[in-house]
Design a protein around this motif. Structure first.
Motif, mmCIF file in Angstrom:
data_model
loop_
_atom_site.group_PDB
_atom_site.id
_atom_site.type_symbol
_atom_site.label_atom_id
_atom_site.label_comp_id
_atom_site.label_asym_id
_atom_site.label_seq_id
_atom_site.Cartn_x
_atom_site.Cartn_y
_atom_site.Cartn_z
ATOM 1 N N TYR A 4 0.824 -1.202 0.000
ATOM 2 C CA TYR A 4 0.000 0.000 0.000
ATOM 3 C C TYR A 4 0.868 1.266 0.000
ATOM 4 C CZ TYR A 4 -3.764 -3.168 1.367
ATOM 5 O OH TYR A 4 -4.675 -4.193 1.419
ATOM 6 N N LYS A 6 0.497 5.686 -0.193
ATOM 7 C CA LYS A 6 -0.347 6.878 -0.135
ATOM 8 C C LYS A 6 0.543 8.074 -0.413
ATOM 9 C CE LYS A 6 -3.329 9.486 3.077
ATOM 10 N NZ LYS A 6 -3.867 9.495 4.472
ATOM 11 N N SER A 8 0.781 12.293 -1.081
ATOM 12 C CA SER A 8 0.075 13.556 -0.877
ATOM 13 C C SER A 8 0.980 14.717 -1.263
ATOM 14 C CB SER A 8 -0.318 13.726 0.593
ATOM 15 O OG SER A 8 -1.002 12.602 1.085
ATOM 16 N N ARG A 126 -1.327 -1.059 -4.330
ATOM 17 C CA ARG A 126 -2.444 -0.113 -4.343
ATOM 18 C C ARG A 126 -1.911 1.230 -3.887
ATOM 19 N NH1 ARG A 126 -8.753 -1.054 -3.128
ATOM 20 N NH2 ARG A 126 -8.365 -2.335 -4.946
ATOM 21 N N GLN A 128 -2.956 5.356 -3.110
ATOM 22 C CA GLN A 128 -3.949 6.409 -2.938
ATOM 23 C C GLN A 128 -3.304 7.748 -3.264
ATOM 24 O OE1 GLN A 128 -5.568 6.778 1.007
ATOM 25 N NE2 GLN A 128 -6.893 8.510 0.474
ATOM 26 N N VAL A 130 -3.790 11.566 -2.992
ATOM 27 C CA VAL A 130 -4.571 12.478 -2.162
ATOM 28 C C VAL A 130 -4.688 13.832 -2.851
ATOM 29 C CG1 VAL A 130 -4.712 13.636 0.076
ATOM 30 C CG2 VAL A 130 -3.829 11.293 -0.081
ATOM 31 N N VAL A 148 -12.043 6.095 -7.389
ATOM 32 C CA VAL A 148 -11.616 7.490 -7.532
ATOM 33 C C VAL A 148 -12.834 8.396 -7.590
ATOM 34 C CG1 VAL A 148 -9.485 6.848 -8.728
ATOM 35 C CG2 VAL A 148 -11.536 7.346 -10.074
ATOM 36 N N GLY A 154 -7.927 9.480 -5.675
ATOM 37 C CA GLY A 154 -8.412 8.297 -4.982
ATOM 38 C C GLY A 154 -7.446 7.149 -5.141
ATOM 39 N N GLU A 155 -7.965 5.929 -5.210
ATOM 40 C CA GLU A 155 -7.129 4.737 -5.180
ATOM 41 C C GLU A 155 -6.955 4.125 -6.564
ATOM 42 O OE1 GLU A 155 -8.454 1.926 -2.286
ATOM 43 O OE2 GLU A 155 -7.866 3.200 -0.601
ATOM 44 N N TYR A 156 -5.711 3.694 -6.803
ATOM 45 C CA TYR A 156 -5.347 3.016 -8.048
ATOM 46 C C TYR A 156 -4.634 1.718 -7.698
ATOM 47 C CZ TYR A 156 -6.372 7.429 -10.440
ATOM 48 O OH TYR A 156 -7.002 8.551 -10.929
#
Length: 593
Positions: A4, A6, A8, A126, A128, A130, A148, A154-156
């Motif tokens: 995972y 994320k 931003s 995965r 995300q 932001v 998304v 969103g999430e890919y």
């Protein structure tokens, strides 16, 4: 196991991305992480890890010690349960190769921002993305969306790390035009201020895309494709990916609504798009065996870059004429300029195409003031060798076979699926396949073109087609090549390249055995006076052109902070500029689809 991420845009004013990486079941002996040192398609160690500003790790038990192993690798101490690593990346690289963030735009390649999890590179990922505070921004990428919002934040998801890093992401208040080519959805995404006629650009791109898809055969190797384009005041570049390309062009290159003709800058942009799109087949799927898979921690040496960049450079402009975007003479003008660019470098007499490919890591991508004397471009000379190969095959088979057949055979063997692409083309395999497909013994041509510095037989091959060849001196420093009626060539030369300097004229390149080198001048010298008269970039060409061959000239120049005097003897201008022309009634066969 799923990996995972994320990401931003945590501080656009400071150009900082914040990334959070979570590994549910890390290596029980301590998880190793690393960031790539280079990006596929650009063969230079770029040390992306230098942009990691801060990094820390934690688990459910609290802070976790991270030990740095080398310039781009870390190891976390063993933990029970999930491991989370947070880090910030400084992103202020405006090129297509890195990551960029400011208050107007964000962009990143995965190689710059996503740490790889050693041992788990084949696990699904995965990510995300932001949204920033600026609500005008949207996302453009070919990553597969999982969940998304309307702006595509969103999430890919990606099947593995290799896929994750092969889909660049653009975030901005961009313009977008959608079109289809052979039933495949395409997008032209343009960031930066512009007034371009994007509908026209999209229509022209459609013709390029449809020709190339049809060239290799449907279906296309992607379900969608995106041209991610950044418009700037002055810039140029492109980098291929499996379902997209990242591009930079000048604002003035794109066509305005009232413009009808294809101006030089727009022609260059279309050629760039054609080049990167062709890479979807030739290098992203058909690739050297040493790239299957890529080792992103160190150099991956191959003697085949001439085949992947040079042949792609051959087909990029060829696509423009075969798809009807330009006429035959415009193509010959472009070919003239390519030939001229090779002719003007003494490096073609020093470095072979195979060596140019192998040494890309230390020479082509690290050019200096002596590069024109020491290296040849596997892009440009590679394109010329591809043309020689194509014309030779057509000639010896009576037009029954061509380089097109070789490329399609390579596609069927190595590119139809990523499973096939994992095989890769062995270093000696490309030549063998070309000879198998054509039924010809091409070994002598390969030896000459790839493993020697002998001049290519291009002139004789083109003359056999009825194409006239003009060999002349350049008419000015702005002359890039092309047919010239009523020759106005310069008779004299110093054998240099220059740029304007406040106090005079700075030498950027001094060519082997040119008048300047023989006089003792060197790159970096600032020329001040010519026979006692002040020199400027504006009058240097006038001084040279009005001088007789063999004339003695007294030059005053600064080398660093030392004033020096040189005795220079003007030379005859080299016949290093080529023009090509075909009679209007002549249809050149290889230019036809």
């Amino acid at each position: 196991m799923m990996i995972y991420y994320k990401i931003s845009p945590c501080n656009p004013a400071a150009h900082l991305f914040s990334i959070e990486l979570t590994i549910d079941s890390p290596d029980p002996n301590g998880q190793e992480l690393y960031l790539p040192t280079w990006i596929p398609g650009s063969y230079l160690i770029r040390e992306f890890a230098k942009n990691i500003v801060s990094i820390a790790a934690k688990s459910s038990a609290g802070a976790v010690l991270l030990r740095k192993l080398d310039k781009a690798r870390w190891q976390a101490e063993a933990v029970a349960g999930a491991l989370t690593v947070t880090y910030t990346v400084y992103a202020y690289d405006l090129s297509v190769r890195g990551a960029y963030l400011d208050t107007e735009r964000g962009f990143f390649n995965g190689t710059s921002v996503f740490l790889a999890v050693a041992g788990y590179e084949e696990c699904p990922c995965r990510v995300q993305i932001v949204a920033p505070a600026d609500t005008r921004w949207r996302v453009a990428t070919t990553l597969k969306p999982a969940q998304v919002d309307v702006a595509a934040f969103g999430e890919y998801q990606a099947e593995n790390y290799d896929e994750l890093i092969d889909h660049p992401v653009e975030m901005a208040d961009f313009s977008v035009i959608r079109f289809e080519a052979c039933g495949v959805p395409h997008r032209l995404v343009v960031s930066g201020r512009h007034q371009a006629d994007l509908t026209r650009v999209a229509n022209d791109l459609r013709r390029i895309c449809e020709y190339q898809i049809q060239f290799f055969g449907s279906p296309a190797p992607f379900k969608e494709y995106v041209f991610l384009t950044l418009v700037v005041g002055d810039g140029y570049g492109g980098l291929e990916h499996r379902a997209s390309t990242a591009l930079i062009c000048k604002r003035s290159d794109l066509p305005l609504p009232h413009e009808v003709e294809i101006k030089p800058g727009y022609l260059q942009f279309l050629g760039l798009c054609s080049h990167e799109y062709f890479h979807s087949w030739n290098v992203k799927r058909i690739k050297p065996a040493v790239y299957a898979p890529y080792d992103l921690q160190q150099e991956n040496y191959s003697r085949l870059l001439w085949a992947f960049e040079g042949i792609t450079s051959y087909y990029d402009d060829l696509t423009l004429v075969r798809s009807g975007l330009i006429n035959q003479q415009t193509y010959l003008d472009l070919l003239s300029q390519t030939i001229t660019s090779v002719e003007r470098g003494q490096g073609r007499l020093v470095q072979t195409l195979e060596d140019a490919s192998f040494d890309a890591w230390v020479k082509y991508y690290r050019q200096d003031e002596n590069s024109p004397n020491a290296l040849v471009s596997y892009y440009t000379k590679g394109a010329l060798f591809a043309l020689c190969l194509d014309l030779t095959i057509r000639q010896k088979t009576g037009g029954e076979k061509s380089l097109d057949d070789v490329m399609r055979a390579l596609w069927l063997r190595f590119g139809l699926s990523f499973e096939q692409a994992k095989l890769g083309v062995a270093e000696d395999e490309w030549e063998k396949i070309a000879q198998q497909v054509t039924g010809l013994d091409l070994s002598c041509l390969f030896d000459l073109g790839l493993r020697s510095t002998t001049e290519l037989p291009l002139r004789s091959l083109l003359l056999e087609l009825g194409i006239e060849w003009q060999q002349r001196a350049a008419s000015s420093s702005a002359d890039k090549g092309g047919w010239q009626e009523g020759l106005k060539s310069s008779n004299s030369s110093l054998g240099v390249k220059t740029v304007a300097e406040t106090s005079g004229v700075k030498l950027t390149h001094v060519f082997t055995n040119g008048a300047a080198q023989l006089a003792g001048l060197a790159a970096g010298d600032v020329l001040l006076a010519w026979n006692g008269l002040r020199l400027t970039n504006a009058n240097l060409e006038q001084f040279i052109s009005s001088s007789l061959v063999g004339e003695r000239v007294e030059i005053h120049a600064f080398r660093r902070d030392e004033l020096m005097q040189f005795e220079l003897f003007v030379q005859a201008a080299p016949l290093d500029t080529v023009g090509l022309k075909a009679p209007a009634t002549l249809e050149v066969g290889f230019l036809k689809a």
